[in-house]
Enzyme design. Structure first.
Site, PDB file in Angstrom:
ATOM      1  N   GLU A  37       0.945  -1.245  -0.060  1.00  0.00           N
ATOM      2  CA  GLU A  37       0.114   0.067  -0.001  1.00  0.00           C
ATOM      3  C   GLU A  37       1.001   1.113  -0.066  1.00  0.00           C
ATOM      4  OE1 GLU A  37      -2.337   0.789   3.612  1.00  0.00           O
ATOM      5  OE2 GLU A  37      -3.519   2.388   2.503  1.00  0.00           O
ATOM      6  N   ARG A 261       5.891 -12.297   9.498  1.00  0.00           N
ATOM      7  CA  ARG A 261       6.605 -11.056   9.113  1.00  0.00           C
ATOM      8  C   ARG A 261       7.842 -11.237   9.884  1.00  0.00           C
ATOM      9  NH1 ARG A 261       2.455  -7.359  10.321  1.00  0.00           N
ATOM     10  NH2 ARG A 261       3.361  -6.319   8.745  1.00  0.00           N
ATOM     11  N   LYS A 271       4.377   0.708  10.435  1.00  0.00           N
ATOM     12  CA  LYS A 271       4.345   2.202   9.521  1.00  0.00           C
ATOM     13  C   LYS A 271       3.951   3.375  10.465  1.00  0.00           C
ATOM     14  CE  LYS A 271       3.606   0.433   5.023  1.00  0.00           C
ATOM     15  NZ  LYS A 271       2.618   0.330   3.749  1.00  0.00           N
TER      16      LYS A 271
END
Length: 565
Positions: A37, A261, A271
């Site tokens: 994204e 992850r 983020k």
RNA sequence: UGCCCGAUAGUGUAAUUGGCAACACGACAGAUUCUGACUCUGUUAUUCUAGGUUCAAGUCCUAGUCGGGCAGCCA
């Protein structure tokens, strides 16, 4: 470290799944995608995903697309799109096709009408709060929306009205009609579209309804004929919905596979937190050399190869693990040891005078050129000339007036080799009024010149140096980990991750360096011998380099010395 | 007190898919060294628990423990 010995190379669970699907014919080729994204800069966790998806495509002679999952115009920006493309390329990968989920908005819309026609989607007038209440909880089933049984025609008209902009933001949604009692909350009639008036970075104001992730992502995969849709563990609960949409649309059905992850000690990866560090100016920007972003690591001096090696080294599993940051540091050391040219630089200078250094006929000190090996690990890198005189600067740490026998460096009455120069013997020191040593006096042994030493004389230590008259002063930025604790994400009560910010994560100093270091290009990593790997920062100006410390050399002596304290 | 997922040396990952538990990193000891780097040698330490199936279980089954995820009109 990544060069596995010949023979069987162990395959991780995703490769095993691919092998199985290829064997049964479920898929005939491997098509993957990296679907960021564009709402922030890529970090090292994304690097793992990039290496995985592009790496799989390479291994299986398949394809890998870059696709921007740009379904939320409120957060996404073109700046991020560009940085992401740059980072992927810099890591060494080239996508087969470039796509944007926003390219599929029209197709998505058509498919939504198809589901409405099939009685599998409906327009819901519940507010956000009501939607939440009707959804139930983790332990209680939800209740059907009062709008769940609207007729097909009414749904169609309302949905068209949504697209046409007839309703205010948030007034209605389009929902999939699945099962409000499902133990999997994602299946409790998930929202497919919300009304949202925001200018999209690509489609502008064309749309006022935007698809949700679950509705856009799998369908985008399907349109691109992706075979393996690889994502992180938190989407595991979404897989039934991913499958439901493909099944009920009757379209190409990729296989979603989830992996854990990447987490690294002393780093934050979210983020939101990275954005906060940037916005609140705790760091100089997304590419601050202390940031775990790919652009930060690049600016710091990390190489693409070292990052790829690191990603391969940490392995692939479904277990949520945290990788020790020393493995990242090892990865870059391992690569740079092979490729980084060596130079002499002194960080904390102490004057050293060679009292028997030859003079020219005019009385000035003779200048000799030492022929230093550029990189002992790769002889083809050749030699470089380093000017040497009788007046030098050495590292303050490398001299002790008296020292234990384990101290192999220079001490009063002792001898040491000057790297790429001569063996010297220390016979005296000069002190200031406070008794601090301000100069070391030595003699050199002319028979021990580097490269032509037939004296047979051996000394235990070798130290680095620069010629005082030739040395250039440059700015050095010594970086350290950004946080003081292994896991800054899990904080004690009343604290935030910022309370663990390492105030010593950047220390700016001056170094005295050999002249050749003035000509190193920005981004070219070098080794300051016996100190560490450094790389000229983009802030460098011609003749005025600024060096970032990438990582120090392993320091066994430092470990011994600190134990004795 | 719902559903899904996971658990193998300190850390991370393997184990020919039911057949002698290994590799890397770390730590420790040593060798080598014109970088106390690099390199090399050695040492150390591992299957969450309890049952079950089996000649044989890290692997299969059951229960439990612990950890992670899920109640955005974020992705």
């Amino acid at each position: 470290m990544t060069d596995l010995p010949a023979g069987r190379v162990p395959k991780h669970f995703i490769e095993q799944a691919i092998d199985a699907d290829l064997a049964t014919g479920r898929f005939s080729q491997v098509a993957t995608r990296f679907p960021p994204e564009p709402n922030g800069y890529l970090h090292i966790g994304h690097a793992k995903s990039i290496c995985l998806n592009f790496g799989l495509a390479q291994k299986y002679a398949g394809t890998c697309n870059l696709r921007f999952d740009d379904t939320n115009p409120a957060k996404e920006e073109t700046e991020y799109v560009e940085s992401i493309m740059e980072d992927v390329r810099w890591l060494g990968f080239q996508w087969d096709r470039l796509h944007y989920a926003s390219d599929y908005f029209e197709q998505l819309y058509d498919w939504a009408e198809q589901l409405i026609l099939a009685g599998k989607a409906y327009v819901c007038d519940l507010t956000g709060d009501q939607t939440r209440q009707y959804r139930g909880t983790l332990t209680e089933p939800g209740q059907d929306s009062p709008y769940r049984d609207r007729g097909v025609q009414e749904n169609l008209e309302l949905f068209r009205g949504m697209r046409a902009g007839q309703y205010a933001d948030g007034l209605r949604t389009l929902r999939a009609k699945i099962d409000m009692a499902s133990p999997n909350l994602n299946l409790r009639d998930p929202v497919m579209y919300r009304i949202l008036r925001a200018t999209h970075h690509r489609t502008g104001d064309t749309w006022c309804i935007y698809p949700m992730y679950d509705w856009a992502h799998g369908q985008s995969d399907s349109l691109e004929k992706i075979s393996f849709s690889i994502c992180t563990l938190e989407f595991e609960n979404h897989r039934p919905l991913y499958d439901w949409f493909c099944l009920n649309l009757g379209i190409h059905h990729p296989r979603q596979i989830e992996f854990a992850r990447l987490n690294v000690t002393y780093m934050v990866m979210s983020k939101r937190k990275l954005l906060q560090l940037v916005k609140e100016k705790h760091v100089s920007g997304w590419d601050d050399p202390r940031m775990p972003t790919i652009s930060g690591l690049r600016r710091r001096g990390y190489t693409p190869e070292s990052l790829r090696n690191f990603c391969a080294d940490v392995g692939m599993a479904k277990f949520n693990s945290t990788i020790d940051i020393v493995r990242l540091e090892n990865a870059v050391r391992e690569h740079l040891n092979r490729v980084a040219p060596r130079y002499l630089a002194v960080l904390d200078p102490l004057k050293l005078t060679i009292t028997n250094w030859p003079k020219n006929p005019d009385g000035s000190a003779e200048v000799q050129l030492s022929h230093a090996v550029s990189n002992p690990e790769s002889p083809e890198a050749g030699l470089r000339d380093v000017p040497m005189t009788g007046s030098l600067l050495i590292e303050r740490d490398d001299f002790r007036e008296q020292a234990p026998s384990k101290f192999f460096r220079l001490k009063l009455g002792g001898a040491v080799r000057l790297r790429a120069g001569y063996i010297i013997d220390c016979h005296d020191v000069v002190k200031d009024a406070d008794g601090k040593v301000i100069e070391v006096l030595c003699t050199y042994d002319p028979s021990t010149k580097s490269g032509e030493d037939l004296s047979g004389r051996k000394v235990k230590g070798t130290i680095h140096w620069v010629s005082a008259a030739h040395a250039a002063q440059v700015e050095v930025r010594n970086y350290d980990r950004l946080f003081t604790v292994e896991n800054p994400e899990s904080t004690e009560a009343g604290k935030t991750f910022l309370d663990y910010f390492n105030p010593d994560s950047l220390r700016v100093t001056t170094a005295w360096v050999e002249p050749a270091l003035l000509n190193v290009e920005v981004g070219q990593a070098v080794q300051f011998e016996r100190l560490g790997y450094y790389c000229p920062d983009p802030d460098s100006k011609p003749g005025q380099p600024v060096f970032n410390r990438i990582v120090p050399l392993r320091d066994t002596w430092g470990k011994i010395a600190s134990k004795e304290d």
